[in-house]
Every structure is written in C-alpha cells, then in structure tokens.
Motif scaffolding. Structure first.
Motif, PDB file in Angstrom:
ATOM      1  N   LEU A  85      55.822  27.430  15.204  1.00 22.01           N
ATOM      2  CA  LEU A  85      54.812  27.983  14.308  1.00 22.01           C
ATOM      3  C   LEU A  85      54.938  29.498  14.218  1.00 22.01           C
ATOM      4  CD1 LEU A  85      51.734  26.026  15.731  1.00 22.01           C
ATOM      5  CD2 LEU A  85      53.160  25.401  13.770  1.00 22.01           C
ATOM      6  N   SER A  86      54.525  30.036  13.083  1.00 24.00           N
ATOM      7  CA  SER A  86      54.474  31.477  12.878  1.00 24.00           C
ATOM      8  C   SER A  86      53.077  31.829  12.381  1.00 24.00           C
ATOM      9  CB  SER A  86      55.527  31.898  11.848  1.00 24.00           C
ATOM     10  OG  SER A  86      55.394  33.275  11.556  1.00 24.00           O
ATOM     11  N   PHE A  87      52.477  32.885  12.969  1.00 28.30           N
ATOM     12  CA  PHE A  87      51.142  33.307  12.545  1.00 28.30           C
ATOM     13  C   PHE A  87      50.971  34.802  12.765  1.00 28.30           C
ATOM     14  CE2 PHE A  87      50.819  32.364  17.003  1.00 28.30           C
ATOM     15  CZ  PHE A  87      49.918  33.283  17.520  1.00 28.30           C
ATOM     16  N   ARG A  88      49.989  35.372  12.052  1.00 25.37           N
ATOM     17  CA  ARG A  88      49.652  36.792  12.191  1.00 25.37           C
ATOM     18  C   ARG A  88      48.339  36.916  12.953  1.00 25.37           C
ATOM     19  NH1 ARG A  88      52.475  40.278   8.942  1.00 25.37           N
ATOM     20  NH2 ARG A  88      53.560  39.313   7.205  1.00 25.37           N
ATOM     21  N   ASP A  89      48.308  37.871  13.876  1.00 30.06           N
ATOM     22  CA  ASP A  89      47.049  38.135  14.566  1.00 30.06           C
ATOM     23  C   ASP A  89      46.226  39.093  13.704  1.00 30.06           C
ATOM     24  OD1 ASP A  89      47.997  40.750  15.020  1.00 30.06           O
ATOM     25  OD2 ASP A  89      48.542  40.345  17.097  1.00 30.06           O
ATOM     26  N   PRO A  90      44.979  39.394  14.076  1.00 25.23           N
ATOM     27  CA  PRO A  90      44.139  40.284  13.252  1.00 25.23           C
ATOM     28  C   PRO A  90      44.722  41.679  13.035  1.00 25.23           C
ATOM     29  CG  PRO A  90      42.775  39.078  14.807  1.00 25.23           C
ATOM     30  CD  PRO A  90      44.210  38.779  15.159  1.00 25.23           C
ATOM     31  N   ILE A 119      45.142  26.807  13.847  1.00 21.40           N
ATOM     32  CA  ILE A 119      45.444  26.965  15.275  1.00 21.40           C
ATOM     33  C   ILE A 119      44.319  27.730  15.955  1.00 21.40           C
ATOM     34  CG2 ILE A 119      47.955  26.912  15.015  1.00 21.40           C
ATOM     35  CD1 ILE A 119      47.843  30.037  15.296  1.00 21.40           C
ATOM     36  N   VAL A 120      44.351  27.721  17.255  1.00 19.05           N
ATOM     37  CA  VAL A 120      43.498  28.563  18.080  1.00 19.05           C
ATOM     38  C   VAL A 120      44.400  29.114  19.182  1.00 19.05           C
ATOM     39  CG1 VAL A 120      42.684  26.604  19.462  1.00 19.05           C
ATOM     40  CG2 VAL A 120      41.316  28.683  19.344  1.00 19.05           C
ATOM     41  N   TYR A 121      44.231  30.420  19.489  1.00 20.11           N
ATOM     42  CA  TYR A 121      45.099  31.044  20.477  1.00 20.11           C
ATOM     43  C   TYR A 121      44.303  32.032  21.311  1.00 20.11           C
ATOM     44  CZ  TYR A 121      45.334  34.881  17.069  1.00 20.11           C
ATOM     45  OH  TYR A 121      45.022  35.888  16.202  1.00 20.11           O
ATOM     46  N   ALA A 122      44.852  32.357  22.466  1.00 18.38           N
ATOM     47  CA  ALA A 122      44.220  33.333  23.354  1.00 18.38           C
ATOM     48  C   ALA A 122      44.464  34.722  22.783  1.00 18.38           C
ATOM     49  CB  ALA A 122      44.794  33.222  24.758  1.00 18.38           C
ATOM     50  N   GLY A 123      43.402  35.480  22.545  1.00 16.39           N
ATOM     51  CA  GLY A 123      43.534  36.814  21.961  1.00 16.39           C
ATOM     52  C   GLY A 123      44.383  37.744  22.796  1.00 16.39           C
ATOM     53  N   ASP A 124      44.318  37.607  24.113  1.00 15.51           N
ATOM     54  CA  ASP A 124      45.098  38.473  24.995  1.00 15.51           C
ATOM     55  C   ASP A 124      46.492  37.922  25.282  1.00 15.51           C
ATOM     56  OD1 ASP A 124      44.143  36.325  26.453  1.00 15.51           O
ATOM     57  OD2 ASP A 124      43.725  37.496  28.260  1.00 15.51           O
ATOM     58  N   ASN A 125      46.766  36.699  24.823  1.00 19.02           N
ATOM     59  CA  ASN A 125      48.078  36.075  25.023  1.00 19.02           C
ATOM     60  C   ASN A 125      48.398  35.209  23.806  1.00 19.02           C
ATOM     61  OD1 ASN A 125      50.415  34.854  25.884  1.00 19.02           O
ATOM     62  ND2 ASN A 125      49.465  33.750  27.585  1.00 19.02           N
ATOM     63  N   PRO A 126      48.897  35.804  22.716  1.00 24.48           N
ATOM     64  CA  PRO A 126      49.139  35.046  21.492  1.00 24.48           C
ATOM     65  C   PRO A 126      50.158  33.915  21.639  1.00 24.48           C
ATOM     66  CG  PRO A 126      49.220  37.396  21.062  1.00 24.48           C
ATOM     67  CD  PRO A 126      49.167  37.229  22.545  1.00 24.48           C
TER      68      PRO A 126
END
Length: 146
Positions: A85-90, A119-126
């Motif tokens: 998967l590929s995604f962008r964080d804020p 998806i859901v991911y850990a903000g401090d560990n993408p």
C-alpha cells in the motif's frame, strides 16, 4: 573391514542425509500460516481508537506460494493476501506499507492494484498499518436465521 571403514561410511551417510535435509529446507520457502495473516486484525484492534485514519492505494496484491485459504465457520473462503500500500500522512509524506491479511475470495476484487483502501496507522510509526475494518469489507459475515 576395519573400524575406520565403518566410521568413514557412517560419516558419509550423516553428511549425505544432513546435506539433503539442509538443501530441502533451504529451497522450500517458508509456508504461510493463518497466524501470520491474522496479525492485521490484531493491529486494527490496537489502532481502531487511537490510530490515524487515511486512504491508501493498492500498489500490488499477491498471494503466498502455498495459496493459504481458510474455509468453513463464518467465512466462506478466506484467502491469505499480501498487499503493498501507498499513502500520504497529514504532512504530505508518502509511505509504503505491507499488509498481510485474510480476505474473502469474493471480495478480493476490492483490493486490486490501483484501488483505494481505508487504513488506520500509528501516527508515530506510519509503518504500523492495518486495514480499517470499520470501513472496508474483508469478509461477509453470516446473518443468523430469524
């Protein structure tokens, strides 16, 4: 026949058997296990309240070499599936993550290359990512007869 003839033959036998066993295990890829593919669900359970929600694009969908599938119970046929998967964080940083999960065969078309997946991911560990089961359908649950 001398004792060193017997010892030599035994040594050759042990090397032959040991080498053959090593060659077999070195050539056979590790088998996918159901436990490996249940990890995504455990990640989701730990992230569902505190994780950052987002959308990812499926870059690749593959199946393990042994085509692990689970049938019966509530699920019709869950297939072990590996997603890249590929995604962008804020902040706009692009991340790639691998997610190994079980998907009902009839629903696998929802996860083909190019599709968006919640998806859901850990903000401090993408890299700690799970499929958002509140929004994505991975299996069709049986409904009790009324």
């Amino acid at each position: 026949m001398n004792w060193w003839d017997v010892a030599g033959a035994a040594l050759v036998f042990v090397l032959f058997v040991g080498g053959g066993a090593w060659a077999l295990t070195a050539r056979v890829p590790p088998r996918a296990t159901e436990e490996t593919y249940r990890e995504d669900e455990r990640r989701w359970q730990s992230l569902q309240r505190s994780g950052t929600r987002g959308e990812a694009v499926v870059l690749r969908l593959t199946r393990p070499a042994n085509q692990l599938a689970i049938s019966g119970g509530e699920a019709y046929a869950l297939a072990a599936t590996d997603l890249l998967l590929s995604f962008r964080d804020p902040q706009g940083v692009v991340h790639e993550a691998r997610v190994s999960t079980l998907i009902e065969r009839e629903l696998m078309s929802n996860f083909v290359t190019g599709r968006s997946v919640p998806i859901v991911y850990a903000g401090d560990n993408p890299g700690f990512v799970a499929i958002d089961r509140d929004k994505a359908l991975l299996e069709i649950r049986n409904t009790p007869a009324s």
